[in-house]
Design an enzyme around this catalytic site. Structure first.
Site, PDB file in Angstrom:
ATOM      1  N   THR B   1       0.836  -1.199   0.000  1.00 22.21           N
ATOM      2  CA  THR B   1       0.000   0.000   0.000  1.00 22.21           C
ATOM      3  C   THR B   1       0.878   1.260   0.000  1.00 22.21           C
ATOM      4  O   THR B   1       1.921   1.284   0.657  1.00 22.21           O
ATOM      5  CB  THR B   1      -0.920   0.008   1.237  1.00 22.21           C
ATOM      6  OG1 THR B   1      -1.648  -1.207   1.263  1.00 22.21           O
ATOM      7  CG2 THR B   1      -1.874   1.187   1.199  1.00 22.21           C
ATOM      8  N   ARG B  29     -12.270  -9.957  -1.599  1.00 22.43           N
ATOM      9  CA  ARG B  29     -12.021  -9.199  -0.373  1.00 22.43           C
ATOM     10  C   ARG B  29     -11.528  -7.780  -0.685  1.00 22.43           C
ATOM     11  O   ARG B  29     -10.653  -7.576  -1.517  1.00 22.43           O
ATOM     12  CB  ARG B  29     -10.966  -9.943   0.460  1.00 22.43           C
ATOM     13  CG  ARG B  29     -10.525  -9.207   1.721  1.00 22.43           C
ATOM     14  CD  ARG B  29      -9.236  -8.429   1.536  1.00 22.43           C
ATOM     15  NE  ARG B  29      -8.744  -7.913   2.818  1.00 22.43           N
ATOM     16  CZ  ARG B  29      -7.742  -7.036   2.933  1.00 22.43           C
ATOM     17  NH1 ARG B  29      -7.147  -6.589   1.872  1.00 22.43           N
ATOM     18  NH2 ARG B  29      -7.367  -6.614   4.117  1.00 22.43           N
ATOM     19  N   GLY B  31     -10.037  -4.281   1.314  1.00 26.89           N
ATOM     20  CA  GLY B  31      -9.546  -3.762   2.591  1.00 26.89           C
ATOM     21  C   GLY B  31     -10.059  -2.365   2.849  1.00 26.89           C
ATOM     22  O   GLY B  31     -11.102  -1.961   2.350  1.00 26.89           O
ATOM     23  N   THR B  52      -2.270   2.282   6.293  1.00 24.37           N
ATOM     24  CA  THR B  52      -1.748   1.041   5.721  1.00 24.37           C
ATOM     25  C   THR B  52      -1.735  -0.013   6.817  1.00 24.37           C
ATOM     26  O   THR B  52      -1.450   0.298   7.967  1.00 24.37           O
ATOM     27  CB  THR B  52      -0.336   1.236   5.146  1.00 24.37           C
ATOM     28  OG1 THR B  52       0.187  -0.014   4.724  1.00 24.37           O
ATOM     29  CG2 THR B  52       0.608   1.850   6.166  1.00 24.37           C
ATOM     30  N   GLY B  53      -2.082  -1.231   6.442  1.00 23.14           N
ATOM     31  CA  GLY B  53      -2.071  -2.277   7.472  1.00 23.14           C
ATOM     32  C   GLY B  53      -3.145  -3.304   7.219  1.00 23.14           C
ATOM     33  O   GLY B  53      -3.617  -3.469   6.091  1.00 23.14           O
TER      34      GLY B  53
END
Lengths: 178, 135
Positions: B1, B29, B31, B52-53
């Site tokens: 990201t 999926r 995010g 981000t993560g």
């Protein structure tokens, strides 16, 4: 007058003792390039939106980062890209998801924000909107990199091994994919 | 990201985030990145944020908007708000990641609870600073 820019290229298991110096130098060089490009826009009186888009385009075009050219592979072996952008002045926002043929998703997100009445477009529809607005689709091969492909193969292998183990020990599996 | 947040000479804030998602992700999926308020948010009266993560945690907490709200309604500094969300809220839930944020006065924050985060900043003096590790 204050102006400035902050960027990120992802968080994770980035450890100094595991990072080869030549790779570290590549990251440093690309992040510096992005910062300076954004700075030029801002110092010349350009908008924060232009700076954000330009910086992210540079990072998307680099295979070092998980976006654009360096995107990771989903389970089906295809790169799926997402992006969003927001204007703090107007509270306008644009977002795109599940793109598979768009070189610079952040630019399409901005296009959704500025040229549609919507906020969030996904998949085929988002790419149809892109084409209608003059964005050229790229072949999925554009996103291929050996390192990302190998990462998927390792993940698939680990998953297979994990599945065979969890027949006996279901609690061993702690992988989550949303 | 990857992500960027910026403040221009006219006092306008902007935030953007772009990602290739998660290796081996399934089922379509998505995010936090395309979810406005979770991974990306900007408000000229408060701040601009890019995250981000592990996206599911950022979605559940509405991280980017949460930081803006803490600054807006609670009067917290940007750094305190960003630290609270990453080091308390995200971490308590079991998530990991980080964010970058800048406020209307040019204050900024770059908290993360992973081993590292590629990050950098540049302000009026034109001197770019790049960091990768916990230092």
């Amino acid at each position: 007058v204050k102006y400035g820019l902050v960027i990120h290229g992802g968080a994770g298991t980035i450890e100094k003792d595991k990072m080869p110096p030549e790779i570290e130098a590549q990251y440093e060089e690309k992040l510096n390039e992005a910062l300076l490009a954004g700075y030029k826009i801002l110092s010349d009186g350009g908008s924060s939106l232009d700076a954000v888009e330009k910086v992210i385009n540079i990072l998307e075009d680099s295979p070092l980062f998980n976006a654009g050219k360096g995107a990771v592979f989903a389970h089906n072996g295809i790169n799926e890209l997402d992006a969003s952008i927001m204007d703090g002045n107007t509270h306008n926002a644009g977002a795109v998801a599940r793109l598979t043929h768009i070189k610079n998703p952040i630019s399409l997100a901005r296009m959704v924000m500025e040229k549609s009445e919507h906020v969030f477009l996904i998949g085929d529809g988002a790419e149809q909107f892109a084409v209608q607005n003059g964005v050229e689709l790229v072949d999925q091969n554009y996103f291929y990199t050996d390192s990302r492909w190998n990462a998927l193969q390792r993940a698939l292998k680990k998953e297979m091994e994990s599945k065979s183990q969890t027949v006996l020990y279901p609690a061993l599996s702690d992988e989550k994919y949303g | 990201t990857v992500g960027a947040v910026a403040l221009d000479k006219n006092g306008n804030l902007a935030a953007g985030t772009s990602t290739g998602g998660m290796t081996n992700k399934k089922y379509g999926r998505a995010g936090d990145v395309p979810v406005i308020g979770a991974g990306t948010y900007a408000n000229n009266n408060t701040c601009a944020v890019s995250c981000t993560g592990w996206g599911e945690y950022f979605i559940r907490l509405g991280v980017a908007k949460d930081i803006s709200d803490l600054v807006d309604y609670k009067g917290m500094t940007l750094k305190d708000a960003a630290d609270k969300v990453i080091y308390e809220k995200v971490e308590q839930l079991g998530g990991d990641g980080g964010l970058i944020a800048i406020d209307k006065n040019g204050n900024f924050a770059m908290p993360f609870n992973t081993a590292g985060m590629f990050r950098g900043y540049i302000f009026e003096d034109g001197r770019p600073i790049v960091k990768m590790y916990k230092d």
